[in-house]
Design an enzyme around this catalytic site. Sequence first.
Site, short mmCIF file in Angstrom:
data_model
loop_
_atom_site.label_atom_id
_atom_site.label_comp_id
_atom_site.label_asym_id
_atom_site.label_seq_id
_atom_site.Cartn_x
_atom_site.Cartn_y
_atom_site.Cartn_z
N LYS A 129 8.93 -0.09 4.68
CA LYS A 129 8.49 1.01 4.56
C LYS A 129 9.72 2.10 3.98
O LYS A 129 10.64 2.17 4.52
CB LYS A 129 8.24 1.72 5.82
CG LYS A 129 7.05 2.74 5.68
CD LYS A 129 6.45 3.06 7.14
CE LYS A 129 4.87 2.15 7.20
NZ LYS A 129 4.23 2.72 8.35
N VAL A 152 5.84 4.38 -0.07
CA VAL A 152 5.38 2.96 -0.61
C VAL A 152 5.65 1.94 0.52
O VAL A 152 7.06 2.21 1.01
CB VAL A 152 5.82 2.65 -1.89
CG1 VAL A 152 5.30 1.08 -2.21
CG2 VAL A 152 5.40 3.64 -2.97
N VAL A 153 4.88 1.01 0.79
CA VAL A 153 4.98 -0.10 1.81
C VAL A 153 5.09 -1.43 0.87
O VAL A 153 4.10 -1.77 0.24
CB VAL A 153 4.16 -0.19 2.81
CG1 VAL A 153 4.60 -1.51 3.92
CG2 VAL A 153 3.95 1.00 3.60
N GLY A 206 0.86 -1.12 -0.05
CA GLY A 206 -0.01 0.22 -0.22
C GLY A 206 0.82 1.24 0.00
O GLY A 206 2.18 1.22 -0.05
N GLU A 207 0.33 2.26 -0.29
CA GLU A 207 0.76 3.47 -0.02
C GLU A 207 0.41 4.28 1.17
O GLU A 207 -0.73 4.46 1.25
CB GLU A 207 0.33 4.52 -1.27
CG GLU A 207 1.10 5.85 -1.47
CD GLU A 207 2.04 6.02 -2.17
OE1 GLU A 207 3.05 7.01 -1.76
OE2 GLU A 207 2.48 5.29 -3.14
N GLY A 208 1.56 4.86 1.99
CA GLY A 208 1.10 5.25 3.38
C GLY A 208 1.38 6.69 3.18
O GLY A 208 1.73 7.24 2.32
N TYR A 237 4.24 8.02 4.39
CA TYR A 237 5.49 8.50 4.08
C TYR A 237 6.13 7.79 3.09
O TYR A 237 7.19 8.23 2.33
CB TYR A 237 6.46 8.10 5.59
CG TYR A 237 5.79 8.73 6.77
CD1 TYR A 237 6.03 10.10 6.78
CD2 TYR A 237 5.32 7.76 7.51
CE1 TYR A 237 5.69 10.43 7.96
CE2 TYR A 237 4.77 8.32 8.89
CZ TYR A 237 4.92 9.61 9.03
OH TYR A 237 4.70 10.26 10.25
N ASP A 245 -0.03 9.77 16.29
CA ASP A 245 -1.01 9.48 14.88
C ASP A 245 -1.75 8.01 15.27
O ASP A 245 -1.81 7.24 14.42
CB ASP A 245 0.14 9.18 13.73
CG ASP A 245 -0.65 9.18 12.54
OD1 ASP A 245 -1.77 9.71 12.45
OD2 ASP A 245 -0.10 8.74 11.48
P1 ADP Z 1 -0.92 5.16 6.75
O1 ADP Z 1 0.46 6.06 6.60
O2 ADP Z 1 -1.70 5.47 5.82
O3 ADP Z 1 -1.09 4.67 8.08
P2 ADP Z 1 1.16 3.08 6.39
O4 ADP Z 1 2.34 3.55 5.50
O5 ADP Z 1 1.38 2.62 7.81
O6 ADP Z 1 -0.28 3.76 5.99
O7 ADP Z 1 0.89 1.47 5.62
C1 ADP Z 1 0.40 1.64 4.15
C2 ADP Z 1 -0.01 0.37 3.78
O8 ADP Z 1 0.96 -0.56 4.11
C3 ADP Z 1 -1.35 -0.25 4.35
O9 ADP Z 1 -2.06 -0.87 3.47
C4 ADP Z 1 -0.85 -1.03 5.59
O10 ADP Z 1 -2.10 -2.01 5.97
C5 ADP Z 1 0.23 -1.55 4.94
N1 ADP Z 1 1.07 -2.02 5.96
C6 ADP Z 1 1.95 -0.95 6.75
N2 ADP Z 1 2.73 -1.69 7.86
C7 ADP Z 1 2.67 -3.08 7.64
C8 ADP Z 1 2.80 -4.22 8.39
N3 ADP Z 1 4.14 -4.35 9.36
N4 ADP Z 1 2.77 -5.33 7.97
C9 ADP Z 1 1.73 -5.66 6.82
N5 ADP Z 1 1.19 -4.46 6.00
C10 ADP Z 1 1.44 -3.21 6.68
#
Ligand code: ADP
Length: 303
Positions: A36, A20-21, A14-16, A18, A129
């Site tokens: 991340k 891409v994850v 997903g895109e968070g 900060y 947050d």
């Molecule tokens: P946001 O900044 O909007 O809270 P994140 O950057 O935390 O979003 O995460 C982006 C995406 O990556 C989300 O869909 C989240 O479910 C996934 N994700 C983040 N951290 C983890 C993790 N430790 N394990 C699995 N999925 C994750």
Amino acid sequence: KKVADRYLKREVLGEGTYGVVYKAIDTQTGQTVAIKKIRIGKQKEGVNFTALREIKLLKELKDPNIIELIDCFPHKGNLHLVFEFMETDLEAVIRDRNIFLAPGDIKSYLQMTLKGLAHCHKKWILHRDMKPNNLLIGPNGQLKLADFGLARIFGSPDRRFTHQVFARWYRAPELLFGTKQYGPGVDVWAAACIFAELLLRRPFLQGSSDIDQLGKIFAAFGTPSPTQWPDMVYLPDYVEYQFVPAPPLRSLFPMATDDALDLLSKMFTYDPKDRISVQQALEHRYFTCPPQPTDPVKLPRPA
Ligand code: ADP
């Protein structure tokens, strides 16, 4: 594709906030991880030493209810943070209409959230947050707080290093009034919003702007009086609101027990100086009186 010779990159998760994850495999351990990628390339100062020092602090923040930061390295102008991989999050649980949350389930989720927070607050680290999609859930049902301290290190993407670090619906009133000296109480308020959301199965205070957010808060708890919160009138963005009386809290949460409502009202206290601390919340009778918090492995999860 290999990253830093150790991680095999898989799909994008997903895109968070900060960047891409990615899902990846740690070739050293065989463990699945989430990487991340934080964009820092264009920034003039790059990753400054303060940020790196603070990230090192986060690596030492080990607790069963906090997601582990396994590794951290710069790669092609991006900072990569490696976390343990988690299957789902609390937002998915709350939204899933096939899931029934028993009172003991709600208690268990809230307790794990507060335990994670307590560990960090003891070390003077704030989350800033907190929201349901930052509360990740592992294979054994354990809830772990994600993104701890990142708000402070990297700021928010819209307004860096300001008070605008929260998803608005979880933002404490002192942040909405522009305070610059906030404390652990901002995490308690957010945890209260999550508690309310677990009870209602929808976000409790859904403001469409910062002003509207305060309006939603005042409609729920009544306009705070200066006797209730003496420092309020000195906050940078304070404006006087038209008086609205508080409806009985019971009318907003018809399903909650008296213990749950008592804890909720103490977490939703206006003056951050009077707001219950995370440690005090964990000692509240809500957690000691029946029903017992559900064993995490028995908690309902999305199919
Ligand atoms: P946001 O900044 O909007 O809270 P994140 O950057 O935390 O979003 O995460 C982006 C995406 O990556 C989300 O869909 C989240 O479910 C996934 N994700 C983040 N951290 C983890 C993790 N430790 N394990 C699995 N999925 C994750």
